[in-house]
Design a protein around this motif. Structure first.
Motif, mmCIF file in Angstrom:
data_model
loop_
_atom_site.group_PDB
_atom_site.id
_atom_site.type_symbol
_atom_site.label_atom_id
_atom_site.label_comp_id
_atom_site.label_asym_id
_atom_site.label_seq_id
_atom_site.Cartn_x
_atom_site.Cartn_y
_atom_site.Cartn_z
ATOM 1 N N GLN A 25 0.883 -1.165 0.000
ATOM 2 C CA GLN A 25 0.000 0.000 0.000
ATOM 3 C C GLN A 25 0.918 1.211 0.000
ATOM 4 O OE1 GLN A 25 -2.614 -0.966 3.447
ATOM 5 N NE2 GLN A 25 -4.294 -0.762 2.001
ATOM 6 N N TYR A 26 0.464 2.340 -0.594
ATOM 7 C CA TYR A 26 1.440 3.395 -0.876
ATOM 8 C C TYR A 26 0.922 4.811 -0.616
ATOM 9 C CZ TYR A 26 3.771 -0.463 -3.165
ATOM 10 O OH TYR A 26 4.364 -1.680 -3.415
ATOM 11 N N LEU A 27 1.862 5.659 -0.215
ATOM 12 C CA LEU A 27 1.698 7.108 -0.251
ATOM 13 C C LEU A 27 2.389 7.603 -1.513
ATOM 14 C CD1 LEU A 27 1.166 9.963 1.041
ATOM 15 C CD2 LEU A 27 3.419 9.730 2.108
ATOM 16 N N ASN A 28 1.661 8.393 -2.310
ATOM 17 C CA ASN A 28 2.216 8.940 -3.550
ATOM 18 C C ASN A 28 2.257 10.462 -3.472
ATOM 19 O OD1 ASN A 28 2.440 6.557 -5.568
ATOM 20 N ND2 ASN A 28 0.422 6.293 -4.629
ATOM 21 N N ILE A 29 3.405 11.015 -3.819
ATOM 22 C CA ILE A 29 3.591 12.465 -3.820
ATOM 23 C C ILE A 29 4.060 12.873 -5.208
ATOM 24 C CG2 ILE A 29 4.891 14.396 -2.832
ATOM 25 C CD1 ILE A 29 5.323 12.260 -0.411
ATOM 26 N N GLU A 30 3.350 13.834 -5.803
ATOM 27 C CA GLU A 30 3.736 14.345 -7.112
ATOM 28 C C GLU A 30 4.104 15.818 -6.999
ATOM 29 O OE1 GLU A 30 1.920 15.010 -11.633
ATOM 30 O OE2 GLU A 30 0.778 13.868 -10.137
ATOM 31 N N VAL A 31 5.283 16.169 -7.489
ATOM 32 C CA VAL A 31 5.701 17.567 -7.551
ATOM 33 C C VAL A 31 5.192 18.133 -8.868
ATOM 34 C CG1 VAL A 31 7.647 19.167 -7.520
ATOM 35 C CG2 VAL A 31 7.740 17.062 -6.158
ATOM 36 N N VAL A 32 4.263 19.123 -8.794
ATOM 37 C CA VAL A 32 3.594 19.627 -9.991
ATOM 38 C C VAL A 32 4.350 20.805 -10.583
ATOM 39 C CG1 VAL A 32 1.447 20.553 -10.931
ATOM 40 C CG2 VAL A 32 1.372 18.825 -9.109
ATOM 41 N N GLU A 33 4.572 21.863 -9.763
ATOM 42 C CA GLU A 33 5.245 23.060 -10.270
ATOM 43 C C GLU A 33 5.676 23.950 -9.118
ATOM 44 O OE1 GLU A 33 2.335 25.011 -12.661
ATOM 45 O OE2 GLU A 33 1.069 25.579 -10.969
ATOM 46 N N SER A 34 6.610 24.856 -9.404
ATOM 47 C CA SER A 34 7.035 25.842 -8.413
ATOM 48 C C SER A 34 5.938 26.886 -8.226
ATOM 49 C CB SER A 34 8.327 26.520 -8.867
ATOM 50 O OG SER A 34 9.375 25.579 -8.979
ATOM 51 N N THR A 35 5.779 27.353 -6.974
ATOM 52 C CA THR A 35 4.753 28.343 -6.661
ATOM 53 C C THR A 35 5.303 29.354 -5.655
ATOM 54 O OG1 THR A 35 3.901 26.930 -4.900
ATOM 55 C CG2 THR A 35 2.825 26.752 -7.038
ATOM 56 N N ASP A 36 4.462 30.319 -5.271
ATOM 57 C CA ASP A 36 4.879 31.304 -4.273
ATOM 58 C C ASP A 36 4.806 30.748 -2.853
ATOM 59 O OD1 ASP A 36 5.309 33.207 -6.233
ATOM 60 O OD2 ASP A 36 3.248 33.955 -6.131
ATOM 61 N N GLN A 37 3.862 29.839 -2.637
ATOM 62 C CA GLN A 37 3.682 29.230 -1.320
ATOM 63 C C GLN A 37 3.460 27.729 -1.474
ATOM 64 O OE1 GLN A 37 0.298 31.563 0.150
ATOM 65 N NE2 GLN A 37 1.677 32.584 1.598
ATOM 66 N N TRP A 38 3.877 26.977 -0.448
ATOM 67 C CA TRP A 38 3.664 25.538 -0.466
ATOM 68 C C TRP A 38 2.164 25.233 -0.452
ATOM 69 C CZ3 TRP A 38 7.434 22.013 -1.219
ATOM 70 C CH2 TRP A 38 8.758 22.402 -0.972
ATOM 71 N N LYS A 39 1.763 24.299 -1.302
ATOM 72 C CA LYS A 39 0.376 23.851 -1.294
ATOM 73 C C LYS A 39 0.323 22.380 -1.663
ATOM 74 C CE LYS A 39 -4.303 24.607 -2.896
ATOM 75 N NZ LYS A 39 -5.253 25.384 -3.709
ATOM 76 N N ILE A 40 -0.503 21.629 -0.913
ATOM 77 C CA ILE A 40 -0.687 20.203 -1.204
ATOM 78 C C ILE A 40 -2.148 19.964 -1.564
ATOM 79 C CG2 ILE A 40 -0.517 17.849 -0.329
ATOM 80 C CD1 ILE A 40 1.567 18.758 1.637
#
Length: 287
Positions: A25-40
């Motif tokens: 079973q897994y946790l998946n994290i995708e880095v989408v793009e650079s932004t001004d503030q961290w957002k998940i």
């Protein structure tokens, strides 16, 4: 970039705070793009922060405070507060996020050391990083770990629909046990580990059920443990144990016994999810 971290199960009975396996079973994290503030972006519930207060980002910023903020997507099929390493997977993911975005070039050994010091013990974080079966120690600030192949089997996870926080489960443990009891508990753990290394799952499963470190004290919090063990013995599974701090119970089962086990477990008078898993041999992966 995508990061995938496996669920884990700690202790395996007598391997308390030391032994663990990685699961499918897994946790998946995708880095989408650079932004001004961290957002998940996630759908894990309102209790899980979507900004830089999230444990994932907090962990990454501990290692690399100057990271450029990113938009991230997070998905997970690891249930929260069930004894399957949900928080450990996030910590491991945060370390890898800092490693990649900050060009830290951390070795696997360094990742295990950092994760252990953040988590407090290595039993979940080490297999999440390394995969498979890991035996590890954290004594006087030093972390040592050994990965080994876990014998082929099915891993049946009986996951009750209730949370059991590690803090609550730890609160029932004694502050000390007698020297004689500690020697017995240690010998059981040693035989279990040796049996796994030898590919002897019947003996390993037997030892998993003879733990002296924690399960006896936690039984009142997990009344289904003894019932699952009774079913396991009737059908001929190798053994059952409390996964981490619980309330999930894992059954180590020969493939040919799994369907019978799942059918019987489904008749227990509790609201629960039953998943048939396998051992994840790779640990954390980056794509």
């Amino acid at each position: 970039m995508k990061i995938r971290i496996p669920a884990t199960s700690a202790n395996l009975g007598p391997g308390f705070d030391s032994c663990g396996i990685a699961l499918s079973q897994y946790l998946n994290i995708e880095v989408v793009e650079s932004t001004d503030q961290w957002k998940i972006i996630h759908s894990l519930g309102s209790d899980i922060p979507s900004d830089e207060t999230n444990l994932l980002i907090q962990t990454a910023l501990k290692l690399a405070p100057n990271l450029t903020p990113q938009l991230l997507k997070m998905t997970s099929d690891i249930p929260l507060a069930r004894g399957l390493g949900s928080s450990s997977s996030v910590i491991v993911g945060g370390i890898e996020l800092a490693n990649r975005l900050g060009n830290l070039n951390l070795s696997q050994k360094e990742k295990v050391e950092i994760a252990t010091k953040i988590e407090g013990h290595p039993d979940n974080v080490a297999p999440a990083i390394c995969g498979d079966f890991v035996v590890a120690s954290y004594v006087e600030g030093e972390v040592h770990s050994v990965k080994h192949h876990f014998p082929m089997c099915d891993v049946i996870a009986y996951i009750p629909d209730v949370h059991l926080l590690t803090s609550e489960s730890r609160s029932v443990l004694p502050n000390s046990i007698s020297y004689k009891e500690a020697v017995q508990a240690s010998s059981i753990a040693n035989v279990m580990i040796a049996a796994i290394l030898n590919g002897n799952l019947p003996l390993a499963g037997l030892m998993m059920e003879k733990d002296r470190w924690h399960e006896a004290y936690r039984k009142k919090l997990v009344p289904h443990l003894d019932q699952i063990r009774t079913i396991s013995r009737e059908i001929g599974a190798y053994g059952a144990y409390l996964s981490g701090a619980g309330p999930t119970v894992l059954v180590i089962s020969p493939e040919e016994k799994t369907d019978q086990m799942v059918e019987k477990l489904g008749k227990l008078p509790y609201s629960a999810t039953i998943n048939v898993l396998s051992i994840d041999q790779e640990g954390i992966q980056v794509f």
